[in-house]
Write a protein that holds these residues in place. Structure first.
Motif, PDB file in Angstrom:
ATOM      1  N   HIS B  21       0.794  -1.232  -0.130  1.00 10.89           N
ATOM      2  CA  HIS B  21      -0.104   0.100  -0.317  1.00 10.89           C
ATOM      3  C   HIS B  21       0.787   1.223  -0.156  1.00 10.89           C
ATOM      4  O   HIS B  21       0.760   2.317  -0.910  1.00 10.89           O
ATOM      5  CB  HIS B  21      -0.938   0.073   1.141  1.00 10.89           C
ATOM      6  N   GLY B  22       1.719   1.415   0.923  1.00 11.02           N
ATOM      7  CA  GLY B  22       2.642   2.611   1.048  1.00 11.02           C
ATOM      8  C   GLY B  22       3.537   2.762  -0.266  1.00 11.02           C
ATOM      9  O   GLY B  22       3.675   3.858  -0.739  1.00 11.02           O
ATOM     10  N   SER B  23       3.997   1.687  -0.694  1.00 10.02           N
ATOM     11  CA  SER B  23       4.710   1.908  -1.782  1.00 10.02           C
ATOM     12  C   SER B  23       3.779   2.216  -3.140  1.00 10.02           C
ATOM     13  O   SER B  23       4.582   2.978  -3.877  1.00 10.02           O
ATOM     14  CB  SER B  23       5.482   0.309  -2.431  1.00 10.02           C
ATOM     15  N   ALA B  24       2.680   1.563  -3.371  1.00 11.68           N
ATOM     16  CA  ALA B  24       1.705   2.166  -4.364  1.00 11.68           C
ATOM     17  C   ALA B  24       1.592   3.641  -4.166  1.00 11.68           C
ATOM     18  O   ALA B  24       1.495   4.495  -5.061  1.00 11.68           O
ATOM     19  CB  ALA B  24       0.565   1.287  -4.396  1.00 11.68           C
ATOM     20  N   ASN B  25       1.395   3.974  -3.040  1.00 16.90           N
ATOM     21  CA  ASN B  25       1.216   5.748  -2.763  1.00 16.90           C
ATOM     22  C   ASN B  25       2.415   6.283  -3.197  1.00 16.90           C
ATOM     23  O   ASN B  25       1.928   7.450  -3.807  1.00 16.90           O
ATOM     24  CB  ASN B  25       1.205   5.800  -1.125  1.00 16.90           C
ATOM     25  N   LEU B  26       3.704   6.086  -2.889  1.00 15.51           N
ATOM     26  CA  LEU B  26       4.469   6.563  -3.614  1.00 15.51           C
ATOM     27  C   LEU B  26       4.626   6.962  -4.996  1.00 15.51           C
ATOM     28  O   LEU B  26       5.131   8.085  -5.548  1.00 15.51           O
ATOM     29  CB  LEU B  26       6.088   6.099  -3.354  1.00 15.51           C
ATOM     30  N   VAL B  27       4.115   5.951  -5.704  1.00 10.44           N
ATOM     31  CA  VAL B  27       3.883   6.048  -7.195  1.00 10.44           C
ATOM     32  C   VAL B  27       2.687   6.888  -7.619  1.00 10.44           C
ATOM     33  O   VAL B  27       2.723   7.844  -8.282  1.00 10.44           O
ATOM     34  CB  VAL B  27       3.803   4.665  -7.958  1.00 10.44           C
ATOM     35  N   PHE B  28       1.555   6.626  -6.947  1.00  6.14           N
ATOM     36  CA  PHE B  28       0.164   7.024  -7.438  1.00  6.14           C
ATOM     37  C   PHE B  28      -0.475   8.198  -6.797  1.00  6.14           C
ATOM     38  O   PHE B  28      -1.157   9.146  -7.325  1.00  6.14           O
ATOM     39  CB  PHE B  28      -0.782   5.812  -7.334  1.00  6.14           C
ATOM     40  N   VAL B  29      -0.058   8.330  -5.388  1.00  8.59           N
ATOM     41  CA  VAL B  29      -0.693   9.434  -4.654  1.00  8.59           C
ATOM     42  C   VAL B  29       0.402  10.449  -4.446  1.00  8.59           C
ATOM     43  O   VAL B  29      -0.179  11.572  -4.333  1.00  8.59           O
ATOM     44  CB  VAL B  29      -1.110   8.844  -3.095  1.00  8.59           C
ATOM     45  N   GLU B  30       1.764  10.309  -4.146  1.00 10.31           N
ATOM     46  CA  GLU B  30       2.606  11.423  -3.979  1.00 10.31           C
ATOM     47  C   GLU B  30       2.280  12.494  -4.797  1.00 10.31           C
ATOM     48  O   GLU B  30       2.532  13.673  -4.716  1.00 10.31           O
ATOM     49  CB  GLU B  30       3.883  10.822  -3.937  1.00 10.31           C
ATOM     50  N   PRO B  31       2.014  12.285  -6.312  1.00 15.05           N
ATOM     51  CA  PRO B  31       2.219  13.384  -7.249  1.00 15.05           C
ATOM     52  C   PRO B  31       0.997  14.408  -6.825  1.00 15.05           C
ATOM     53  O   PRO B  31       1.401  15.648  -7.008  1.00 15.05           O
ATOM     54  CB  PRO B  31       2.024  12.651  -8.525  1.00 15.05           C
ATOM     55  N   SER B  32      -0.137  13.873  -6.440  1.00 15.09           N
ATOM     56  CA  SER B  32      -1.102  14.632  -6.163  1.00 15.09           C
ATOM     57  C   SER B  32      -0.654  15.379  -4.723  1.00 15.09           C
ATOM     58  O   SER B  32      -1.199  16.539  -4.510  1.00 15.09           O
ATOM     59  CB  SER B  32      -2.378  14.017  -5.736  1.00 15.09           C
ATOM     60  N   LEU B  33      -0.176  14.838  -3.999  1.00 15.12           N
ATOM     61  CA  LEU B  33       0.233  15.448  -2.677  1.00 15.12           C
ATOM     62  C   LEU B  33       1.367  16.506  -2.939  1.00 15.12           C
ATOM     63  O   LEU B  33       0.859  17.602  -2.090  1.00 15.12           O
ATOM     64  CB  LEU B  33       0.886  14.302  -1.592  1.00 15.12           C
ATOM     65  N   ASP B  34       2.080  16.493  -3.634  1.00  9.34           N
ATOM     66  CA  ASP B  34       3.084  17.347  -3.989  1.00  9.34           C
ATOM     67  C   ASP B  34       2.303  18.400  -4.689  1.00  9.34           C
ATOM     68  O   ASP B  34       2.654  19.868  -4.281  1.00  9.34           O
ATOM     69  CB  ASP B  34       4.258  16.828  -5.057  1.00  9.34           C
ATOM     70  N   GLN B  35       1.471  18.435  -5.394  1.00 10.27           N
ATOM     71  CA  GLN B  35       0.716  19.434  -6.164  1.00 10.27           C
ATOM     72  C   GLN B  35      -0.196  20.266  -5.223  1.00 10.27           C
ATOM     73  O   GLN B  35      -0.199  21.362  -5.296  1.00 10.27           O
ATOM     74  CB  GLN B  35      -0.267  18.714  -7.292  1.00 10.27           C
TER      75      GLN B  35
END
Ligand SMILES: [Zn+2]
Lengths: 71, 242
Positions: B21-35
C-alpha cells in the motif's frame, strides 16, 4: 486444568489472549497513523512534542492517502 | 488452534499488504500530494508568511523527503493494524465464510470489510489532499469518520448475526444492512470544510487514494489466505503435544 482452558479459550477454540493482543495492535496502529497529533511523543518528551509532531510528519502522507481527516 | 502461528500470519500478511500500500502510494498518490502542498506554498508566498527563497525550498524539500519516507513505514503500521482487525474477524467467522479454500474465504472477508469499513465510509467522507482540511475542524471530522466506520462495521456484524438466524431468508439481512447504512448515510452531517482546491486535483487524488487502499485489501486477502492455506493454524495440535 479443564476449567482454565474454558476460561482462556472462546467457544470456537480461539485463544482470548490472541484476540485481545490483536485488538490492542489494531487500536494502537489506527491511532498512530490515523489520529495521533504528537500525543505519543508528548508522553516521553513533554509538551514540546505537540509542536514538533514527529510521528504526525512521518505518518502524514499515509494519513491523507488512506482517507483519514487531516489538514 | 496454533496461537503463535495465527498471530504470525496476521502480522506478516498485514505488514506485507501495508508495505505494498505504502509503496503504491509513492507512485500513485504522492504526485497529487506534491501538487496540493505546492498550492499551499503559493498561498504562503502570497500572504507574505513565507518567502520563495532557496532556503525555503531546501527546507521544504527536506521536510517532504521526511514525510515521503514515512509512506512505506506508516503503510506497514496501518497494514498491521487493519490486518489485526481482519485476523480477529476471520478467525471468529471462518467456519461460516463462503468458499472452499481459505484463500477464497479470506478474499470474501476482505471484500466485505473493504466495502463496509472503507468504501461506503469513503463515499460519505472522501479522502482529501492537503490544503482542503481546516485544522479547526480536524477533531470533529475525525469523530464523524470513526463514528460512521464503527456504525457501518458493527451494523454489518449485527445483520450478519441476524442472517445466521434467518437461514432460508438470508437476503433480508442484506436489505436490512443496506437500509441501515442508507439511513446513517443520509442522517450524518457531511464534511464541514469547503473545498477551495481545484476539483480536478481533488478528484484525481481521491481516485488514486481509493485505488491504493483497495489494492491493500486485495493484497491482504490474497496474502493472508495463502499463508493460512499453507500453515493451517486452525488445525488442532494432537493432544499428546498439548
Ligand atoms: Zn495533512
Amino acid at each position: 486444568m479443564s476449567q482454565s482452558r474454558q476460561i482462556n479459550v472462546s467457544k470456537n477454540g480461539v485463544p482470548v489472549i490472541a484476540i485481545v493482543a490483536l485488538a490492542i495492535l489494531f487500536a494502537a496502529g489506527l491511532f498512530v497513523v490515523g489520529f495521533d497529533q504528537g500525543h505519543i511523543f508528548s508522553l516521553v518528551y513533554g509538551e514540546d512534542a505537540f509542536q514538533d509532531m514527529y510521528i504526525h510528519e512521518l505518518t502524514h502522507d499515509m494519513r491523507h492517502a488512506a482517507g483519514f481527516p487531516c489538514h | 488452534m496454533k496461537t503463535f502461528l495465527f498471530i504470525f500470519i496476521v502480522i506478516s500478511s498485514g505488514a506485507a499488504a501495508g508495505i505494498i500500500h505504502g509503496s503504491a502510494n509513492l507512485v500513485f498518490v504522492e504526485p497529487s500530494l506534491d501538487q496540493a502542498i505546492g498550492i499551499e506554498n503559493q498561498h504562503l508566498f502570497a500572504s507574505g508568511e513565507e518567502k520563495d527563497t532557496p532556503e525555503f525550498r531546501a527546507q521544504y524539500d527536506d521536510y517532504r523527503i521526511w514525510q515521503k519516507s514515512g509512506q512505506v513505514f506508516a503503510g506497514g503500521i496501518l497494514g498491521i493494524s487493519m490486518g489485526s482487525l481482519f485476523g480477529i474477524v476471520f478467525v471468529l467467522s471462518r467456519n461460516s465464510l463462503p468458499g472452499k479454500t481459505d484463500i477464497k474465504k479470506a478474499l470474501v472477508l476482505a471484500g466485505v470489510m473493504w466495502l463496509t469499513i472503507y468504501f461506503i465510509p469513503f463515499l460519505k467522507y472522501p479522502a482529501n489532499p492537503p490544503t482542503v482540511g481546516d485544522p479547526e475542524t480536524v477533531v470533529l471530522r475525525g469523530i464523524l469518520y470513526l463514528t460512521f466506520i464503527a456504525l457501518s462495521g458493527f451494523g454489518a456484524v449485527g445483520f450478519y448475526k441476524l442472517s445466521q438466524k434467518l437461514k432460508t431468508k438470508k437476503f433480508i439481512a442484506f436489505i436490512g444492512y443496506a437500509a441501515f447504512i442508507g439511513i446513517i448515510f443520509v442522517v450524518m452531517p457531511g464534511n464541514p470544510d469547503k473545498i477551495n482546491t481545484p476539483m480536478d486535483l481533488v478528484d484525481h487524488f481521491r481516485t488514486m487514494s481509493a485505488f491504493t487502499v483497495s489494492l491493500y485489501w486485495l493484497s491482504l486477502g490474497i496474502i493472508f489466505g495463502s499463508l493460512w492455506n499453507y500453515y493451517k493454524p486452525h488445525r488442532e495440535i494432537p493432544p499428546s503435544f498439548n
